[in-house]
Design a protein around this motif. Structure first.
Motif: not given
Ligand SMILES: Cc1cc2nc3c(=O)[nH]c(=O)nc-3n(C[C@H](O)[C@H](O)[C@H](O)COP(=O)(O)O)c2cc1C
Length: 361
Positions: A64-73, A99-104, A117-123, A176-182
């Protein structure tokens, strides 16, 4: 012939129309990702959508790295979602949560200075607002270990279980949109050399593990997934999007999901994209289940898309921000209110719950 007002069965649900609300992050969950009464009011106002797909919602604090976004954990967040589900159901609506994980894309400011975290150490390119200020650039993330990948899959399962326990109707996996799964799917980021990187099937493994585990837990008729095959959000790219995403939907055929949701505006609606890069038709050919499409649609183009059998339903994003009664406005050909972009991510009711309904709705 089906139009946007015709009912449809998707997964476990019969839905009253094909005008779906796309997931829209609005940053109103101001207390530790806990959905509040203002959010319940907002979603309740939009309950005439055939399906609400509620905004991106974190499966873990580390994602979670988005200001005031909700969670479900945690329990408190689950209770907040329960209130939202109740309000929407009282008005005969249906609601999934994304359901969302933003990864890097999680800035270290959100996670006590730890690296994301991400798949790889790529910024990834870009910056976001964090508790420490605006325009904070993303960090070089740490590649998830194999055991951490398993733990992350479990976080999606746990959040899906919480969604159902909260009374929500289902979940959409945010692929979608470049987050962890993507970040696993696309080879512009994924440089792994183990079974989660390299070949297309390897890059799709993380997505497939999540989908499989979540379907086992809550049933595939309550599960959708969103993909964005051609956008380059946060600089994410793929060397062969057509091959990658055709294979993705082909593999998804085996789950009998409620739907696959494709975010990809059409080139002819003014988007700077070559017609040959528009992949939705190819994905339609390869996917046997129900497709939701999204990106720049209005009543006319949505009806045309359904008439051409391009999808089973259309998701609308920005139109739902400013028109809580979008379905009724489409029904009566009423004028649409234009959204105020300056209030997309503010924390107040202004620009959120105060958009007017038409008279008599
Ligand atoms: C304010 C805002 C927030 C968004 N939040 C999300 C989100 O949480 N998850 C997601 O997958 N897409 C998100 N999107 C993308 C929308 O779901 C949708 O794909 C986009 O607005 C295009 O559809 P439209 O032309 O109907 O608005 C967001 C878009 C906007 C404008």
């Amino acid at each position: 012939m089906n139009d946007i007002f015709s009912s449809i069965t998707l997964g476990d649900y019969q839905l009253s129309n094909r005008i779906f609300m796309a997931p829209l992050s609005r940053g109103r969950a101001v207390e530790n990702g806990v959905p509040n009464a203002m959010m319940a009011e907002y979603y309740g106002q939009r309950a005439s959508a055939g399906l609400i797909i509620a905004e991106a919602t974190a499966v873990a604090k580390s994602g979670l790295g988005w200001m005031n976004a909700p969670g479900l954990y945690n329990d408190e967040q689950q209770a907040g979602w329960k209130d939202i589900a109740e309000v929407v159901h009282e008005k005969n609506g249906r609601i999934f949560v994304q359901l969302w994980h933003m990864g890097s894309i999680v800035h270290p400011d959100f996670i006590e200075g730890e690296l994301p975290v991400s798949s790889s150490a790529v910024r990834q390119q870009g910056s976001l607002t964090t508790p420490k200020g605006r325009d904070r650039e993303f960090a070089v993330p740490k590649a998830l270990t194999r055991s951490q990948i398993g733990e992350t899959v479990q976080q999606f399962v746990d959040a899906a279980k919480r969604a159902i326990n909260a009374g929500l109707d289902g979940i959409e996996i945010h692929g979608a949109n470049g987050f962890l799964v993507d970040q696993f799917i696309r080879d512009g980021i994924n440089q792994r050399e183990d079974e989660y990187g390299g070949s297309i099937d390897n890059r799709l493994r993380f997505m497939m593990e999540i989908v499989n585990a979540v379907c086992m837990e809550i049933g595939s008729g309550k599960v959708g997934i969103r993909l964005s095959p051609s956008n380059k959000v946060w600089g994410i790219t793929d060397s062969n999007p057509q091959a990658t995403f055709s294979r993705a939907v082909t593999l998804l055929n085996k789950f009998n999901l409620a739907y696959v949701h494709i975010l990809e505006p059409k080139p002819e609606t003014g988007h700077a994209m070559a017609a040959s890069d528009y992949l939705t038709p190819v994905l339609r050919e390869n996917y046997q289940g129900s497709l939701i499409i999204n990106g720049g649609y209005n009543k006319k183009t949505a009806n045309n898309a359904l008439a051409n059998n391009e999808a089973e339903a259309i998701a609308f994003g920005t139109p739902f921000i400013a028109n809580p009664d979008l379905v009724e406005r489409f029904q009566t050909d009423a004028a649409l209110t234009q959204p105020d972009r300056t209030t997309f991510y503010t924390s107040e009711a202004k620009g959120y719950t105060d958009y007017a309904f038409m008279d008599g709705v």
